[in-house]
Design a protein around this motif. Structure first.
Motif, PDB file in Angstrom:
ATOM      1  N   ARG A 239       0.818  -0.986  -0.147  1.00  0.00           N
ATOM      2  CA  ARG A 239      -0.020  -0.012   0.212  1.00  0.00           C
ATOM      3  C   ARG A 239       0.955   1.185  -0.138  1.00  0.00           C
ATOM      4  O   ARG A 239       1.813   1.327   0.651  1.00  0.00           O
ATOM      5  CB  ARG A 239      -0.969  -0.097   1.228  1.00  0.00           C
ATOM      6  N   LEU A 240       0.495   1.967  -1.009  1.00  0.00           N
ATOM      7  CA  LEU A 240       1.303   3.531  -1.017  1.00  0.00           C
ATOM      8  C   LEU A 240       0.132   4.566  -0.835  1.00  0.00           C
ATOM      9  O   LEU A 240      -0.987   4.406  -1.285  1.00  0.00           O
ATOM     10  CB  LEU A 240       1.793   3.600  -2.548  1.00  0.00           C
ATOM     11  N   SER A 241       0.294   5.052   0.369  1.00  0.00           N
ATOM     12  CA  SER A 241      -0.590   6.169   0.693  1.00  0.00           C
ATOM     13  C   SER A 241      -0.109   7.616   0.904  1.00  0.00           C
ATOM     14  O   SER A 241       1.123   7.967   1.150  1.00  0.00           O
ATOM     15  CB  SER A 241      -1.237   5.729   2.093  1.00  0.00           C
ATOM     16  N   VAL A 242      -0.751   8.535   0.345  1.00  0.00           N
ATOM     17  CA  VAL A 242      -0.540  10.146   0.253  1.00  0.00           C
ATOM     18  C   VAL A 242      -2.083  10.596   1.117  1.00  0.00           C
ATOM     19  O   VAL A 242      -3.020  10.709   0.548  1.00  0.00           O
ATOM     20  CB  VAL A 242      -0.475  10.767  -1.000  1.00  0.00           C
ATOM     21  N   ARG A 243      -1.595  11.523   2.203  1.00  0.00           N
ATOM     22  CA  ARG A 243      -2.569  11.793   3.305  1.00  0.00           C
ATOM     23  C   ARG A 243      -2.158  13.490   3.114  1.00  0.00           C
ATOM     24  O   ARG A 243      -1.141  13.945   3.406  1.00  0.00           O
ATOM     25  CB  ARG A 243      -2.469  11.508   4.343  1.00  0.00           C
ATOM     26  N   ASP A 244      -3.336  14.015   2.990  1.00  0.00           N
ATOM     27  CA  ASP A 244      -3.214  15.667   3.188  1.00  0.00           C
ATOM     28  C   ASP A 244      -4.249  15.968   4.211  1.00  0.00           C
ATOM     29  O   ASP A 244      -5.184  15.298   4.696  1.00  0.00           O
ATOM     30  CB  ASP A 244      -3.359  16.672   1.968  1.00  0.00           C
ATOM     31  N   HIS A 245      -3.960  17.342   4.890  1.00  0.00           N
ATOM     32  CA  HIS A 245      -4.784  17.913   6.125  1.00  0.00           C
ATOM     33  C   HIS A 245      -5.425  19.067   5.548  1.00  0.00           C
ATOM     34  O   HIS A 245      -5.856  20.063   6.398  1.00  0.00           O
ATOM     35  CB  HIS A 245      -4.063  17.956   7.125  1.00  0.00           C
ATOM     36  N   GLY A 246      -6.016  19.025   4.138  1.00  0.00           N
ATOM     37  CA  GLY A 246      -6.715  20.149   3.860  1.00  0.00           C
ATOM     38  C   GLY A 246      -8.001  20.280   4.030  1.00  0.00           C
ATOM     39  O   GLY A 246      -8.610  19.892   4.868  1.00  0.00           O
ATOM     40  N   GLU A 247      -8.736  20.921   2.933  1.00  0.00           N
ATOM     41  CA  GLU A 247     -10.305  21.129   3.269  1.00  0.00           C
ATOM     42  C   GLU A 247     -11.105  19.817   2.994  1.00  0.00           C
ATOM     43  O   GLU A 247     -12.182  19.651   3.304  1.00  0.00           O
ATOM     44  CB  GLU A 247     -10.800  22.155   2.157  1.00  0.00           C
ATOM     45  N   GLY A 248     -10.616  18.969   2.382  1.00  0.00           N
ATOM     46  CA  GLY A 248     -11.246  17.736   2.146  1.00  0.00           C
ATOM     47  C   GLY A 248     -12.337  17.814   0.982  1.00  0.00           C
ATOM     48  O   GLY A 248     -12.456  18.668   0.409  1.00  0.00           O
ATOM     49  N   ILE A 249     -13.019  16.605   0.980  1.00  0.00           N
ATOM     50  CA  ILE A 249     -13.909  16.730  -0.480  1.00  0.00           C
ATOM     51  C   ILE A 249     -15.088  15.761  -0.103  1.00  0.00           C
ATOM     52  O   ILE A 249     -15.146  15.023   0.640  1.00  0.00           O
ATOM     53  CB  ILE A 249     -13.358  15.580  -1.417  1.00  0.00           C
ATOM     54  N   ALA A 250     -16.200  16.589  -0.580  1.00  0.00           N
ATOM     55  CA  ALA A 250     -17.628  15.995  -0.277  1.00  0.00           C
ATOM     56  C   ALA A 250     -17.632  14.606  -0.803  1.00  0.00           C
ATOM     57  O   ALA A 250     -17.289  14.351  -1.916  1.00  0.00           O
ATOM     58  CB  ALA A 250     -18.721  16.867  -0.745  1.00  0.00           C
ATOM     59  N   SER A 251     -18.669  13.717  -0.285  1.00  0.00           N
ATOM     60  CA  SER A 251     -18.700  12.530  -0.757  1.00  0.00           C
ATOM     61  C   SER A 251     -19.111  12.208  -2.125  1.00  0.00           C
ATOM     62  O   SER A 251     -18.792  11.358  -2.888  1.00  0.00           O
ATOM     63  CB  SER A 251     -19.464  11.466   0.241  1.00  0.00           C
ATOM     64  N   HIS A 252     -20.065  13.121  -2.442  1.00  0.00           N
ATOM     65  CA  HIS A 252     -20.796  13.076  -3.814  1.00  0.00           C
ATOM     66  C   HIS A 252     -19.769  13.448  -5.004  1.00  0.00           C
ATOM     67  O   HIS A 252     -19.989  13.131  -6.185  1.00  0.00           O
ATOM     68  CB  HIS A 252     -21.936  13.994  -4.144  1.00  0.00           C
ATOM     69  N   HIS A 253     -18.708  13.820  -4.618  1.00  0.00           N
ATOM     70  CA  HIS A 253     -17.638  14.097  -5.596  1.00  0.00           C
ATOM     71  C   HIS A 253     -16.581  13.260  -5.818  1.00  0.00           C
ATOM     72  O   HIS A 253     -16.012  12.818  -6.936  1.00  0.00           O
ATOM     73  CB  HIS A 253     -16.545  15.577  -5.219  1.00  0.00           C
ATOM     74  N   ILE A 254     -16.504  12.030  -4.926  1.00  0.00           N
ATOM     75  CA  ILE A 254     -15.226  11.090  -4.634  1.00  0.00           C
ATOM     76  C   ILE A 254     -15.462  10.228  -5.958  1.00  0.00           C
ATOM     77  O   ILE A 254     -14.320   9.882  -6.706  1.00  0.00           O
ATOM     78  CB  ILE A 254     -15.164  10.476  -3.324  1.00  0.00           C
TER      79      ILE A 254
END
Length: 355
Positions: free
Chosen positions: A274-289
């Motif tokens: 597993r390669l994972s990239v995590r940010d702590h920004g504004e995030g994304i609403a579920s309907h966009h994902i």
């Protein structure tokens, strides 16, 4: 002379949906694919009540009238998916008169490919139109009112440089996407030391993170982590995910890049990493994902263009991951940042896709 049982046997043997209409317009025979498409048995019913769609009804009526073959479309559904069928209506002579044989060819994939191509051309045209219009406008201004205005000239040249760079990035991403799609069915098998590749890309991207006021935290296992793959394409995956996290993770303290050890992965049904990239920004609403990996899809178009996004980065990532028979998972909540995880097989080939 063909009997009704002969007609039924022939129709049932056809692999595509087939409906045979007698001279009186009633269904004499329909094979299982056809009854599944219509949603009912249909036998004995008049075609007007069985088929219902006006375009198809008109074609059947005309073929009964002049005994000339015709083609039309029929729209159906398969679960939640709309389907499109090309229907051929052909006259069939019987002892008691002339009937009509309807055969259905599934052209859903062809229709979808055509729509994707049209959307792609429209999106590329839209993406190029804005910078081109800006460049032409500034050229005209520099040749006219701002010819002798040094301050205006420098300002306009700076904007022109940014717009030209934006077009260059778009063209480069389009070429990259084309190359990935061309080889998507050919799984790469060369060994790649993914742990070294992660550290290499992280050092290349670190100045970009510092410029954005973010700390880049990297965690890899002490031992070598190796996967079968295409080194250049995997480098592009890591780079795209990191650059996205930096662009859209502003406001958070850090961007985190981590690589795990090989372990059994149920989504792959084999060993994987597993390669994972995590940010702590504004995030994304579920309907966009679900749509993030679509070409040119943007959660915030204005902001994406401001930070230099082309709308193709995640589409490229998706196709590269698919080529490697891996999985891409996206987790995000507004205000909580986002995590993009790539699961790559480290052993025997497994199934892959985007979740």
């Amino acid at each position: 002379m063909s009997t009704l049982s002969d007609i039924e046997a022939l129709v049932s043997a056809m692999p595509v949906p087939v409906i045979f209409l007698g001279p009186d317009g009633r269904i004499l025979a329909a094979n299982p694919p056809a009854t599944g498409l219509m949603g009912h048995e249909g036998r004995g019913r008049h075609y007007i009540t069985a088929l219902r769609q006006p375009e198809l009804l008109d074609v059947v009526e005309q073929t009964f009238a002049d005994h000339a073959p015709r083609k039309t479309r029929y729209l159906g559904t398969a679960g939640r998916r709309d389907t499109t069928w090309r229907v051929t209506a052909a006259p069939a002579r019987l002892a008691g008169g002339t009937g009509v044989l309807l055969t259905f060819e599934d052209v859903t994939a062809v229709e979808e490919a055509g729509q994707i191509r049209r959307d792609f051309v429209a999106n590329v045209s839209h993406e190029l139109r804005t910078p081109l219009t800006a460049l032409l406008g500034f050229v005209e201004t520099l040749r006219g009112p701002a010819r002798e205005d040094a301050a205006a000239r420098d300002r306009f040249l700076g904007i022109m440089e940014r717009e030209a760079a934006r077009m260059a990035r778009l063209v480069e991403d389009l070429l990259s996407l084309s190359r990935v799609e061309e080889n998507e069915r050919l799984r790469p098998v060369e060994p790649v030391v993914l742990s070294d590749l992660v550290l290499e890309v992280a050092e290349m991207v670190r100045p970009l993170a510092l410029q954005a006021g973010l700390e880049l935290r990297v965690r890899v296992p002490d031992e070598r982590v190796e996967v079968p793959g295409d080194a250049e394409q995997l480098r592009q995956v890591i780079s795209n995910l990191l650059e996205n996290a930096i662009k859209y993770g502003r406001g958070g303290p850090a961007v985190e890049l981590s690589l795990g050890k090989p372990q059994p992965e149920s989504p792959l049904r084999t060993q994987g990493v597993r390669l994972s990239v995590r940010d702590h920004g504004e995030g994304i609403a579920s309907h966009h994902i679900a749509r993030l990996t679509e070409r040119f899809y943007r959660v915030d178009s204005h902001r994406s263009r401001e930070v230099g996004g082309t709308g193709l980065g995640l589409a490229i990532v998706k196709h590269i991951v698919n080529r490697h028979r891996g999985r891409l998972r996206i987790e995000s909540e507004p205000g909580q940042g986002s995590r993009f995880t790539v699961i790559l097989p480290s052993g025997d080939p497994g199934s892959g896709g985007v979740l």
